[in-house]
Design an enzyme around this catalytic site. Structure first.
Site, PDB file in Angstrom:
ATOM      1  N   ASP A  64       1.459   3.152  10.868  1.00 54.98           N
ATOM      2  CA  ASP A  64       2.330   4.364  11.329  1.00 54.98           C
ATOM      3  C   ASP A  64       1.485   5.684  11.074  1.00 54.98           C
ATOM      4  O   ASP A  64       0.136   5.797  10.692  1.00 54.98           O
ATOM      5  CB  ASP A  64       3.563   4.619  10.344  1.00 54.98           C
ATOM      6  N   TYR A 125      -3.070  -4.599   1.947  1.00 50.01           N
ATOM      7  CA  TYR A 125      -3.011  -3.190   2.025  1.00 50.01           C
ATOM      8  C   TYR A 125      -3.170  -2.665   0.580  1.00 50.01           C
ATOM      9  O   TYR A 125      -3.002  -3.486  -0.440  1.00 50.01           O
ATOM     10  CB  TYR A 125      -1.375  -2.675   2.377  1.00 50.01           C
TER      11      TYR A 125
END
Length: 285
Positions: A64, A125
């Protein structure tokens, strides 16, 4: 669904990094917004003198706006003659063309069956946050979130352990039409470094939209004492979005690494990952 490379083309694996601060996410968008995919495809078109043609990238994980990547992977199918002409100097030419907030580290012919997205078996992540009452180190401000309540990392880890495994993560995802929210969360753990920064490591076979940032939002509420360690698990079991689960800001999130199986297993994984998932015992209706 076939993923055969067209005759006369070569599939090229690309390993890259970017600082997401100046991008409106990975994927190309209408309206001229700056995106990682758009920047790289434009640079490729320029340095290979293919101005009338765009060769499209397929990425392991779409990030994003504001999210960073240290170990992103993509692939692109290029004509054999174009690859043969440019392969020796392509990496350096792209380095000269791209802005400094995106770097390509390697370009190599991909093994048979490789698909940057569907062949991946996990994505890892990191989310970084500090509870330092003075705020964030100015040199880290674009990569670390400031949380202005003291955090109990042990309580956060206790809550995190209850979320591991294969579940329907609908409560932690932004729903997309036709997309499953069933995922296998392989690792979720938090460590406070010597500098006081708390780093959450989050690894799963795949992630649905906003999943990592929602999980971190729930764990922060546990860490600062607003919720008990059992609360994130109860939200997961309820299967619906809870207004108390905040999607934390994107700048603390970095895609660190993407994992792939051995070359001989790539094609099988590619096929398996395209199947729509259901939980064991789930009914059809």
């Amino acid at each position: 669904m076939s993923d055969e490379v067209e005759p006369g083309f070569i599939r090229v694996r690309m390993d890259l990094s970017y600082d997401g601060s100046g991008f409106s996410g990975w994927a190309k968008q209408a309206g001229g917004r700056r995106t990682v995919q758009g920047e790289i495809e434009d640079a490729l078109r320029t340095v290979t003198r293919s101005r009338e043609t765009t060769y499209e990238l397929t990425v392991a994980g779409r990030t994003d706006a504001g999210v960073h990547a240290r170990g992103q992977v993509a692939h692109i199918d290029l004509p054999e003659d174009l690859w043969a002409e440019h392969r020796e100097k392509l990496l350096k030419r792209l380095a000269g063309r791209l802005d400094k907030d995106v770097r390509i580290w390697s370009l190599a012919e991909a093994p048979a069956g490789f698909n940057a997205r569907f062949s991946a078996i996990w994505r890892r992540y990191a989310y970084r946050v500090t509870d330092n009452p003075g705020g964030v180190d100015p040199l880290l401000r674009s990569h670390v979130l400031w949380h202005d309540w003291p955090l109990d990392v042990d309580a956060m880890n206790e809550a995190a352990r209850r979320l591991l495994g294969e579940h329907d993560f609908a409560a932690y995802c932004k729903r997309r039409e036709g997309a499953t929210t069933i995922r296998t969360l392989q690792e979720l753990s938090l460590v406070r470094g010597a500098d006081g920064v708390v780093t959450a490591t989050v690894r799963a076979d795949a992630f649905c939209h906003n999943m990592v940032r929602s999980l971190i939002g729930a764990l922060l509420f546990v860490g600062d004492g607003h919720r008990g360690a059992e609360w994130p698990g109860k939200v997961l079991a309820a299967g619906v979005r809870d207004s108390a689960v905040h999607v934390v800001r994107p700048h603390g999130l970095t895609l660190e690494e993407v994992g792939y199986p051995a070359d001989e297993l790539l094609a099988a994984r590619n096929k398996e990952a395209r199947n729509r998932r259901t939980l064991p015992g789930a009914g059809c209706c």
